[in-house]
Design a protein around this motif. Structure first.
Motif, PDB file in Angstrom:
ATOM      1  N   CYS A 178       0.846  -1.196   0.000  1.00 56.45           N
ATOM      2  CA  CYS A 178       0.000   0.000   0.000  1.00 56.45           C
ATOM      3  C   CYS A 178       0.875   1.237   0.000  1.00 56.45           C
ATOM      4  CB  CYS A 178      -0.910   0.017   1.228  1.00 56.45           C
ATOM      5  SG  CYS A 178      -2.270  -1.148   1.026  1.00 56.45           S
ATOM      6  N   PRO A 179       0.533   2.311  -0.714  1.00 61.38           N
ATOM      7  CA  PRO A 179      -0.780   2.518  -1.336  1.00 61.38           C
ATOM      8  C   PRO A 179      -0.925   1.969  -2.762  1.00 61.38           C
ATOM      9  CG  PRO A 179       0.514   4.525  -1.512  1.00 61.38           C
ATOM     10  CD  PRO A 179       1.385   3.509  -0.841  1.00 61.38           C
ATOM     11  N   LEU A 180       0.061   1.237  -3.291  1.00 60.00           N
ATOM     12  CA  LEU A 180       0.013   0.898  -4.719  1.00 60.00           C
ATOM     13  C   LEU A 180      -1.192   0.058  -5.146  1.00 60.00           C
ATOM     14  CD1 LEU A 180       3.800   0.478  -5.546  1.00 60.00           C
ATOM     15  CD2 LEU A 180       2.218   2.168  -6.483  1.00 60.00           C
TER      16      LEU A 180
ATOM     17  N   VAL B  87      -4.150  -0.002  -4.043  1.00 59.78           N
ATOM     18  CA  VAL B  87      -5.327   0.872  -4.052  1.00 59.78           C
ATOM     19  C   VAL B  87      -5.245   1.849  -5.226  1.00 59.78           C
ATOM     20  CG1 VAL B  87      -6.697   2.466  -2.673  1.00 59.78           C
ATOM     21  CG2 VAL B  87      -5.428   0.653  -1.559  1.00 59.78           C
ATOM     22  N   LEU B  88      -4.054   2.404  -5.444  1.00 53.68           N
ATOM     23  CA  LEU B  88      -3.892   3.365  -6.546  1.00 53.68           C
ATOM     24  C   LEU B  88      -4.132   2.701  -7.892  1.00 53.68           C
ATOM     25  CD1 LEU B  88      -0.771   5.584  -5.802  1.00 53.68           C
ATOM     26  CD2 LEU B  88      -3.185   6.095  -5.495  1.00 53.68           C
TER      27      LEU B  88
ATOM     28  N   ILE C 292      -4.265  -6.458   4.914  1.00 51.91           N
ATOM     29  CA  ILE C 292      -4.349  -5.003   5.069  1.00 51.91           C
ATOM     30  C   ILE C 292      -4.723  -4.350   3.732  1.00 51.91           C
ATOM     31  CG2 ILE C 292      -2.949  -2.947   5.526  1.00 51.91           C
ATOM     32  CD1 ILE C 292      -3.612  -4.372   8.098  1.00 51.91           C
TER      33      ILE C 292
ATOM     34  N   GLN D 264      -8.338  -4.639   3.195  1.00 48.61           N
ATOM     35  CA  GLN D 264      -9.106  -3.647   3.964  1.00 48.61           C
ATOM     36  C   GLN D 264      -9.016  -2.259   3.336  1.00 48.61           C
ATOM     37  OE1 GLN D 264      -7.302  -4.303   7.821  1.00 48.61           O
ATOM     38  NE2 GLN D 264      -9.011  -5.595   8.453  1.00 48.61           N
ATOM     39  N   ASN D 265      -7.839  -1.927   2.820  1.00 52.59           N
ATOM     40  CA  ASN D 265      -7.709  -0.613   2.177  1.00 52.59           C
ATOM     41  C   ASN D 265      -8.539  -0.542   0.896  1.00 52.59           C
ATOM     42  OD1 ASN D 265      -6.246   0.902   3.990  1.00 52.59           O
ATOM     43  ND2 ASN D 265      -4.251   0.346   3.142  1.00 52.59           N
TER      44      ASN D 265
ATOM     45  N   LYS E 110     -12.073  -0.040   1.941  1.00 49.98           N
ATOM     46  CA  LYS E 110     -12.313   1.355   2.351  1.00 49.98           C
ATOM     47  C   LYS E 110     -12.524   2.246   1.134  1.00 49.98           C
ATOM     48  CE  LYS E 110      -8.676   2.249   4.913  1.00 49.98           C
ATOM     49  NZ  LYS E 110      -7.659   2.777   5.829  1.00 49.98           N
ATOM     50  N   MET E 111     -11.679   2.036   0.112  1.00 48.23           N
ATOM     51  CA  MET E 111     -11.805   2.854  -1.093  1.00 48.23           C
ATOM     52  C   MET E 111     -13.164   2.627  -1.735  1.00 48.23           C
ATOM     53  SD  MET E 111      -9.807   2.697  -4.716  1.00 48.23           S
ATOM     54  CE  MET E 111     -10.504   1.089  -5.013  1.00 48.23           C
TER      55      MET E 111
ATOM     56  N   VAL F 148       5.577   6.745  -4.210  1.00 47.92           N
ATOM     57  CA  VAL F 148       4.971   6.332  -5.485  1.00 47.92           C
ATOM     58  C   VAL F 148       4.885   7.516  -6.458  1.00 47.92           C
ATOM     59  CG1 VAL F 148       3.699   4.420  -4.458  1.00 47.92           C
ATOM     60  CG2 VAL F 148       2.596   6.646  -4.591  1.00 47.92           C
TER      61      VAL F 148
ATOM     62  N   PHE G  33      -6.942   8.383  -2.025  1.00 50.91           N
ATOM     63  CA  PHE G  33      -6.634   6.992  -1.655  1.00 50.91           C
ATOM     64  C   PHE G  33      -5.149   6.671  -1.656  1.00 50.91           C
ATOM     65  CE2 PHE G  33     -10.881   7.047  -3.592  1.00 50.91           C
ATOM     66  CZ  PHE G  33     -11.599   6.885  -2.426  1.00 50.91           C
ATOM     67  N   LEU G  34      -4.329   7.676  -1.370  1.00 52.05           N
ATOM     68  CA  LEU G  34      -2.921   7.387  -1.106  1.00 52.05           C
ATOM     69  C   LEU G  34      -2.854   6.974   0.362  1.00 52.05           C
ATOM     70  CD1 LEU G  34      -1.659  10.313  -3.187  1.00 52.05           C
ATOM     71  CD2 LEU G  34      -0.728   8.011  -3.401  1.00 52.05           C
ATOM     72  N   ILE G  35      -3.393   5.798   0.637  1.00 53.16           N
ATOM     73  CA  ILE G  35      -3.541   5.372   2.026  1.00 53.16           C
ATOM     74  C   ILE G  35      -2.560   4.236   2.308  1.00 53.16           C
ATOM     75  CG2 ILE G  35      -5.889   6.194   2.344  1.00 53.16           C
ATOM     76  CD1 ILE G  35      -6.983   3.589   1.500  1.00 53.16           C
ATOM     77  N   THR G  36      -2.124   4.155   3.538  1.00 55.44           N
ATOM     78  CA  THR G  36      -1.018   3.256   3.857  1.00 55.44           C
ATOM     79  C   THR G  36      -1.490   2.022   4.620  1.00 55.44           C
ATOM     80  OG1 THR G  36      -0.562   4.313   5.966  1.00 55.44           O
ATOM     81  CG2 THR G  36       0.536   5.240   4.050  1.00 55.44           C
ATOM     82  N   GLY G  37      -0.662   0.995   4.542  1.00 56.47           N
ATOM     83  CA  GLY G  37      -0.947  -0.207   5.307  1.00 56.47           C
ATOM     84  C   GLY G  37      -0.815   0.043   6.801  1.00 56.47           C
TER      85      GLY G  37
ATOM     86  N   GLN H 104      -3.832   1.559   8.316  1.00 53.45           N
ATOM     87  CA  GLN H 104      -4.909   0.575   8.443  1.00 53.45           C
ATOM     88  C   GLN H 104      -4.658  -0.342   9.634  1.00 53.45           C
ATOM     89  OE1 GLN H 104      -7.860   0.353   7.072  1.00 53.45           O
ATOM     90  NE2 GLN H 104      -8.339  -1.516   8.200  1.00 53.45           N
TER      91      GLN H 104
ATOM     92  N   ASN I   9      -7.169  -0.893  12.666  1.00 52.25           N
ATOM     93  CA  ASN I   9      -7.651  -2.193  13.151  1.00 52.25           C
ATOM     94  C   ASN I   9      -7.487  -2.319  14.661  1.00 52.25           C
ATOM     95  OD1 ASN I   9      -8.382  -3.049  10.625  1.00 52.25           O
ATOM     96  ND2 ASN I   9      -6.468  -4.157  10.245  1.00 52.25           N
TER      97      ASN I   9
ATOM     98  N   PHE J  64     -13.482  11.175   5.634  1.00 49.65           N
ATOM     99  CA  PHE J  64     -12.626  10.000   5.532  1.00 49.65           C
ATOM    100  C   PHE J  64     -11.145  10.390   5.566  1.00 49.65           C
ATOM    101  CE2 PHE J  64     -10.165   7.428   2.459  1.00 49.65           C
ATOM    102  CZ  PHE J  64     -10.118   6.242   3.157  1.00 49.65           C
TER     103      PHE J  64
END
Lengths: 197, 317
Positions: free
Chosen positions: A12-14, A16-17, A39, A42-43, A46-47, B160, B236-240, B243, B247, B261
């Motif tokens: 992540c974030p790849l 999802v991107l 994980i 889950q991401n 969420k998206m 990225v 959505f440049l969201i990280t593991g 998350q 959790n 969000f």
């Protein structure tokens, strides 16, 4: 139509991107994303939730998951991904006229300016109204409908309480919330960009 | 860690069982040693800046305990075939921050490894009577955060190729800023609890601070965040890591429906060299904030309040 995206080995974030990119190109159909960790699942979920898309995930084996995202022709999120509002942009309407000159022209320009704001792909986060600017947001104003449209899209509309009081319009505010000098100043101090027509 | 035997010693005041920032060992009634260690792989491309950030991060735990850093030792992992000039730049960056901290760089140790990692083991001193622990916030206290959130998201976006130069600059400036100056200001105020915001994110460290005994309300509109971090989270440049924090913490946190969000993601975002999160009596907060605003060059704000009871341990408005 079902598209597949193998995002195993990506962190992540790849995943999802990549999924977001693929979804942008799809009008309708299903996107199956393969990932190798929970994980990332889950991401992706969420998206999908943020985009208003249906999403189902299943474990295929050890460290193997499939996430199935469904895009309908009318699905709300298919084309929505850009931020709903520009987070650090504040529009300041300090008058019910745009620019200095003939008052009638000034009011026409202001009406057009607010209409154009509603047409922006990414509207500002906030619109601050003060002095005669508060007249734009009261019942009977020809700009009220457009300001309501902005409010519906998540733009925070804040009208100066002192000014409403001064013009005796306090009980006629048709959109947004009443604010004070502290919040007016703070909004502008915190803004990355201030737009003043 | 919980399974490791800690040993019994009445002078061992703070250990890892208390989820605090550093270990504290009392030498005399008014003098204790504060020990901390932190190292990690690079989060920015520039070796000098990486060194500065890693050092600012490692030193921070001492200030979060209310202590003063005295000596620091480098810990380095470096690939055999990599250009030694890179190592030199990392260590230079780190040493500038140790110097700025008023501490002495006393040595260190390097081993060969496949990836670069750098950090420091720092020893400081504190008066045990005046030490800040995580626990101690009281109902009615206000919470102050001394740096903006969102550096984790910006570093992830940068990895990225999606981060703007301006966003990276803001994140680097925040990460390389020592918590020393904020800590010095705090000395003149009645601090009930203090910690630094790092890997568990704002909500994770707040959760530790509440210790299962207190409740807090967070004013999300007041929380300082790097604006691009919010925009990137919305993209959505969201990280593991965020998350994983979510959790772990989800059961303790309730978000009002108006909280976006992107703000949720920022509140869970792991921070490198984040700011101090301080719990102070309500009466002292405005003056403290004004002094912080006057002397720090980063956004800081009153971000929440310790309350009697809420539906969940943390309620974000």
């Amino acid at each position: 139509m079902k598209r597949k995206l193998d995002a195993r080995g990506l962190s992540c974030p790849l995943p999802v991107l990549e999924a977001r990119k693929a979804l942008r190109e799809m009008e309708a159909g299903q996107l199956e994303v393969l990932v190798d960790n929970g994980i990332a699942v889950q991401n992706l979920e969420k998206m999908a939730a943020q985009l208003g898309l249906d999403c189902e995930s299943s474990a295929l084996g050890e460290d193997q998951y499939a996430v199935l995202i469904t895009v309908g022709p009318g699905s709300p999120g298919a084309q929505r991904g850009a931020p709903s509002t520009a987070p650090d942009t504040v529009v300041v309407l300090a008058s019910d006229e745009m620019g200095a000159g003939d008052p009638e022209l000034g009011r026409l320009l202001m009406k057009s300016f607010i209409y154009t704001l509603t047409e922006l792909e990414v509207p500002p986060a906030k619109v601050l109204l003060y002095n005669s600017g508060v007249k734009l947001a009261v019942q009977g104003s020809d700009t009220l409908a457009d300001l309501l449209k902005l409010a519906e899209r998540g733009v925070e509309i804040l009208a100066c309480g002192t000014c409403l009081n001064y013009y005796q319009l306090t009980d006629q505010l048709g959109v947004g919330a009443v604010t004070n000098m502290y919040a007016i100043l703070e909004s502008q101090m915190a803004a990355g960009k201030i737009v003043r027509p | 860690m919980a399974e490791l035997p800690q040993g019994q010693d009445p002078d061992f005041l703070v250990g890892f069982d208390q989820c605090d920032d550093a270990a504290v060992y009392r030498l005399s009634p008014h003098l204790a040693l504060v020990h901390t260690l932190d190292f990690f792989p690079p989060m920015v491309d520039d070796p000098y800046l990486f060194g500065q950030i890693a050092a600012a991060n490692a030193l921070s735990d001492i200030w979060a305990m209310g202590g003063e850093p005295k000596t620091a030792l480098n810990i380095v992992c470096f690939p055999e075939k990599m250009d030694l000039d890179i190592l030199r730049r990392i260590l230079q960056g780190g040493s500038t921050k140790v110097l700025e901290a008023g501490a002495v760089l006393a040595g260190g140790h390097t081993i060969v490894d496949v990836d670069v990692k750098y950090g420091l083991s720092v020893t400081g001193i504190v008066d045990p009577e005046r030490m800040y622990t995580n626990r101690g916030c009281r109902v009615g206290d206000l919470l102050i955060l001394t740096k903006p959130l969102g550096v984790g998201i910006i570093c992830a976006a940068n990895r990225v190729g999606e981060a703007s130069e301006q966003a990276v600059q803001q994140a680097v400036k925040s990460m390389a800023t020592l918590n020393k100056h904020a800590a010095e200001i705090l000395r003149n105020y009645p601090v009930h609890a203090c910690t630094d915001v790092t890997g568990f994110g704002f909500l994770g460290h707040l959760h530790e601070m509440l210790g299962g005994e207190r409740h807090a309300v967070i004013f999300s509109s007041e929380v300082p965040a790097i604006p691009e971090a919010l925009a990137y989270a919305q993209e959505f440049l969201i990280t593991g890591a965020a998350q994983r924090n979510r959790n772990y913490l989800e059961q303790h946190v309730q978000f009002d429906s108006r909280v976006e969000f992107s703000m949720e993601e920022v509140l869970f975002d792991p921070q490198t060299s984040g700011g101090l999160l301080v719990s102070v009596p309500k009466e002292a907060a405005p003056e403290l904030l004004a002094e912080l605003h006057g002397r720090l060059d980063l956004p800081c704000a009153i971000v929440g309040e310790i309350v009697e009871r809420e539906a969940k341990e943390i309620v974000v408005l």
